[in-house]
Design a protein around this motif. Structure first.
Motif, PDB file in Angstrom:
ATOM      1  N   ARG A  36      42.185  34.048  49.143  1.00 32.45           N
ATOM      2  CA  ARG A  36      41.264  34.612  48.168  1.00 32.45           C
ATOM      3  C   ARG A  36      42.061  35.192  46.998  1.00 32.45           C
ATOM      4  O   ARG A  36      42.846  36.112  47.166  1.00 32.45           O
ATOM      5  CB  ARG A  36      40.438  35.699  48.821  1.00 32.45           C
ATOM      6  N   HIS A  37      41.841  34.633  45.837  1.00 31.10           N
ATOM      7  CA  HIS A  37      42.501  35.133  44.644  1.00 31.10           C
ATOM      8  C   HIS A  37      41.722  36.313  44.089  1.00 31.10           C
ATOM      9  O   HIS A  37      40.511  36.239  43.941  1.00 31.10           O
ATOM     10  CB  HIS A  37      42.617  34.037  43.589  1.00 31.10           C
ATOM     11  N   SER A  38      42.431  37.408  43.813  1.00 27.61           N
ATOM     12  CA  SER A  38      41.737  38.577  43.306  1.00 27.61           C
ATOM     13  C   SER A  38      42.299  39.078  41.976  1.00 27.61           C
ATOM     14  O   SER A  38      41.781  40.026  41.417  1.00 27.61           O
ATOM     15  CB  SER A  38      41.738  39.701  44.345  1.00 27.61           C
ATOM     16  N   TRP A  39      43.344  38.441  41.450  1.00 29.63           N
ATOM     17  CA  TRP A  39      43.925  38.809  40.161  1.00 29.63           C
ATOM     18  C   TRP A  39      43.999  37.596  39.254  1.00 29.63           C
ATOM     19  O   TRP A  39      44.135  36.462  39.728  1.00 29.63           O
ATOM     20  CB  TRP A  39      45.336  39.361  40.346  1.00 29.63           C
ATOM     21  N   TYR A  40      43.927  37.835  37.952  1.00 25.53           N
ATOM     22  CA  TYR A  40      44.104  36.754  36.993  1.00 25.53           C
ATOM     23  C   TYR A  40      45.041  37.203  35.882  1.00 25.53           C
ATOM     24  O   TYR A  40      45.207  38.401  35.629  1.00 25.53           O
ATOM     25  CB  TYR A  40      42.761  36.321  36.374  1.00 25.53           C
ATOM     26  N   VAL A  41      45.691  36.219  35.263  1.00 26.56           N
ATOM     27  CA  VAL A  41      46.489  36.447  34.057  1.00 26.56           C
ATOM     28  C   VAL A  41      46.067  35.383  33.058  1.00 26.56           C
ATOM     29  O   VAL A  41      46.074  34.199  33.364  1.00 26.56           O
ATOM     30  CB  VAL A  41      48.002  36.356  34.338  1.00 26.56           C
ATOM     31  N   THR A  42      45.661  35.828  31.877  1.00 24.52           N
ATOM     32  CA  THR A  42      45.282  34.931  30.792  1.00 24.52           C
ATOM     33  C   THR A  42      46.326  35.077  29.698  1.00 24.52           C
ATOM     34  O   THR A  42      46.741  36.195  29.378  1.00 24.52           O
ATOM     35  CB  THR A  42      43.887  35.297  30.241  1.00 24.52           C
ATOM     36  N   LEU A  54      54.458  35.357  24.585  1.00 25.54           N
ATOM     37  CA  LEU A  54      53.022  35.091  24.566  1.00 25.54           C
ATOM     38  C   LEU A  54      52.219  36.370  24.763  1.00 25.54           C
ATOM     39  O   LEU A  54      52.683  37.332  25.368  1.00 25.54           O
ATOM     40  CB  LEU A  54      52.672  34.079  25.662  1.00 25.54           C
ATOM     41  N   VAL A  55      50.996  36.381  24.245  1.00 27.86           N
ATOM     42  CA  VAL A  55      50.079  37.507  24.420  1.00 27.86           C
ATOM     43  C   VAL A  55      49.407  37.350  25.783  1.00 27.86           C
ATOM     44  O   VAL A  55      48.891  36.277  26.110  1.00 27.86           O
ATOM     45  CB  VAL A  55      49.020  37.539  23.298  1.00 27.86           C
ATOM     46  N   VAL A  56      49.403  38.421  26.572  1.00 27.33           N
ATOM     47  CA  VAL A  56      48.922  38.363  27.958  1.00 27.33           C
ATOM     48  C   VAL A  56      47.825  39.407  28.188  1.00 27.33           C
ATOM     49  O   VAL A  56      47.906  40.525  27.704  1.00 27.33           O
ATOM     50  CB  VAL A  56      50.097  38.614  28.932  1.00 27.33           C
ATOM     51  N   ILE A  57      46.809  38.999  28.947  1.00 24.28           N
ATOM     52  CA  ILE A  57      45.751  39.885  29.432  1.00 24.28           C
ATOM     53  C   ILE A  57      45.668  39.642  30.943  1.00 24.28           C
ATOM     54  O   ILE A  57      45.787  38.505  31.389  1.00 24.28           O
ATOM     55  CB  ILE A  57      44.395  39.551  28.780  1.00 24.28           C
ATOM     56  N   ASN A  60      35.971  39.296  40.224  1.00 22.84           N
ATOM     57  CA  ASN A  60      34.848  39.735  41.062  1.00 22.84           C
ATOM     58  C   ASN A  60      34.953  39.057  42.415  1.00 22.84           C
ATOM     59  O   ASN A  60      35.350  37.919  42.492  1.00 22.84           O
ATOM     60  CB  ASN A  60      33.513  39.380  40.399  1.00 22.84           C
ATOM     61  N   PRO A  61      34.672  39.691  43.502  1.00 29.86           N
ATOM     62  CA  PRO A  61      34.087  41.020  43.674  1.00 29.86           C
ATOM     63  C   PRO A  61      35.133  42.110  43.917  1.00 29.86           C
ATOM     64  O   PRO A  61      34.801  43.155  44.457  1.00 29.86           O
ATOM     65  CB  PRO A  61      33.210  40.837  44.892  1.00 29.86           C
ATOM     66  N   HIS A  62      36.393  41.890  43.558  1.00 30.30           N
ATOM     67  CA  HIS A  62      37.453  42.881  43.779  1.00 30.30           C
ATOM     68  C   HIS A  62      37.082  44.216  43.142  1.00 30.30           C
ATOM     69  O   HIS A  62      36.649  44.272  42.006  1.00 30.30           O
ATOM     70  CB  HIS A  62      38.769  42.375  43.190  1.00 30.30           C
ATOM     71  N   MET A  63      37.236  45.281  43.897  1.00 28.04           N
ATOM     72  CA  MET A  63      36.942  46.623  43.400  1.00 28.04           C
ATOM     73  C   MET A  63      38.149  47.494  43.629  1.00 28.04           C
ATOM     74  O   MET A  63      38.809  47.362  44.649  1.00 28.04           O
ATOM     75  CB  MET A  63      35.730  47.210  44.121  1.00 28.04           C
ATOM     76  N   PRO A  64      38.501  48.392  42.766  1.00 34.17           N
ATOM     77  CA  PRO A  64      37.825  48.640  41.502  1.00 34.17           C
ATOM     78  C   PRO A  64      38.179  47.560  40.477  1.00 34.17           C
ATOM     79  O   PRO A  64      39.266  47.004  40.500  1.00 34.17           O
ATOM     80  CB  PRO A  64      38.368  50.005  41.064  1.00 34.17           C
ATOM     81  N   LYS A  65      37.239  47.290  39.611  1.00 30.59           N
ATOM     82  CA  LYS A  65      37.431  46.309  38.549  1.00 30.59           C
ATOM     83  C   LYS A  65      38.504  46.830  37.600  1.00 30.59           C
ATOM     84  O   LYS A  65      38.484  47.993  37.220  1.00 30.59           O
ATOM     85  CB  LYS A  65      36.115  46.086  37.805  1.00 30.59           C
ATOM     86  N   GLN A  66      39.457  45.954  37.260  1.00 31.36           N
ATOM     87  CA  GLN A  66      40.506  46.340  36.330  1.00 31.36           C
ATOM     88  C   GLN A  66      40.680  45.259  35.274  1.00 31.36           C
ATOM     89  O   GLN A  66      40.648  44.080  35.595  1.00 31.36           O
ATOM     90  CB  GLN A  66      41.838  46.522  37.055  1.00 31.36           C
ATOM     91  N   VAL A  67      40.862  45.686  34.043  1.00 32.28           N
ATOM     92  CA  VAL A  67      41.217  44.784  32.951  1.00 32.28           C
ATOM     93  C   VAL A  67      42.401  45.434  32.241  1.00 32.28           C
ATOM     94  O   VAL A  67      42.322  46.600  31.843  1.00 32.28           O
ATOM     95  CB  VAL A  67      40.055  44.581  31.966  1.00 32.28           C
ATOM     96  N   ILE A  68      43.485  44.696  32.133  1.00 32.80           N
ATOM     97  CA  ILE A  68      44.670  45.215  31.476  1.00 32.80           C
ATOM     98  C   ILE A  68      44.835  44.472  30.153  1.00 32.80           C
ATOM     99  O   ILE A  68      45.201  43.294  30.140  1.00 32.80           O
ATOM    100  CB  ILE A  68      45.926  45.049  32.360  1.00 32.80           C
ATOM    101  N   PRO A  69      44.534  45.147  29.023  1.00 35.39           N
ATOM    102  CA  PRO A  69      44.627  44.502  27.716  1.00 35.39           C
ATOM    103  C   PRO A  69      46.098  44.351  27.294  1.00 35.39           C
ATOM    104  O   PRO A  69      46.984  44.988  27.883  1.00 35.39           O
ATOM    105  CB  PRO A  69      43.880  45.463  26.789  1.00 35.39           C
ATOM    106  N   PRO A  70      46.342  43.546  26.272  1.00 34.03           N
ATOM    107  CA  PRO A  70      47.727  43.309  25.839  1.00 34.03           C
ATOM    108  C   PRO A  70      48.512  44.579  25.536  1.00 34.03           C
ATOM    109  O   PRO A  70      49.701  44.654  25.847  1.00 34.03           O
ATOM    110  CB  PRO A  70      47.565  42.461  24.573  1.00 34.03           C
ATOM    111  N   ASN A  71      47.873  45.596  24.980  1.00 37.86           N
ATOM    112  CA  ASN A  71      48.606  46.815  24.629  1.00 37.86           C
ATOM    113  C   ASN A  71      48.938  47.681  25.844  1.00 37.86           C
ATOM    114  O   ASN A  71      49.678  48.656  25.720  1.00 37.86           O
ATOM    115  CB  ASN A  71      47.851  47.628  23.574  1.00 37.86           C
ATOM    116  N   ALA A  72      48.427  47.350  27.036  1.00 41.82           N
ATOM    117  CA  ALA A  72      48.715  48.111  28.251  1.00 41.82           C
ATOM    118  C   ALA A  72      49.523  47.313  29.273  1.00 41.82           C
ATOM    119  O   ALA A  72      49.866  47.835  30.325  1.00 41.82           O
ATOM    120  CB  ALA A  72      47.413  48.591  28.885  1.00 41.82           C
ATOM    121  N   ILE A  73      49.828  46.073  28.961  1.00 42.73           N
ATOM    122  CA  ILE A  73      50.546  45.211  29.918  1.00 42.73           C
ATOM    123  C   ILE A  73      51.912  45.791  30.275  1.00 42.73           C
ATOM    124  O   ILE A  73      52.297  45.804  31.439  1.00 42.73           O
ATOM    125  CB  ILE A  73      50.690  43.765  29.379  1.00 42.73           C
TER     126      ILE A  73
END
Length: 88
Positions: free
Chosen positions: A2-8, A47-50, A55-68
């Motif tokens: 089960r994948h629960s993280w992503y990198v764009t 490269l710019v990374v996010i 979902n449904p991983h909790m707590p939901k997290q989004v790490i924007p480029p300025n916080a990577i």
């Protein structure tokens, strides 16, 4: 598995487009550590990374480029603490 993280990450555009766009690719990972290692590789390539959780991983997290960079440093701090605990 089960994948629960992503990198764009933005990919280098090829050719001439009629209007600007920022093509992206996304890769998923089972663990945060795997995602951080991949994100570090992409940042090292300029490269710019996010990143974030899927979902449904909790707590939901989004790490924007300025916080990577802070997110990646957390991994180094945790590794340092782990190695100090083993040496004690």
């Amino acid at each position: 598995m089960r994948h629960s993280w992503y990198v764009t990450f933005e990919v280098q555009s090829r050719g001439v487009l009629p209007k600007p766009r920022h093509p992206r690719l996304t890769k998923t990972f089972e663990t945060e550590t795997e995602a951080k290692l991949f994100a570090k590789e992409k940042i090292d390539q300029g490269l710019v990374v996010i990143a974030g959780t899927l979902n449904p991983h909790m707590p939901k997290q989004v790490i924007p480029p300025n916080a990577i960079s802070t997110w990646l440093e957390d991994r180094l701090d945790q590794q340092a603490k782990g190695s100090n605990e083993l040496g004690d």
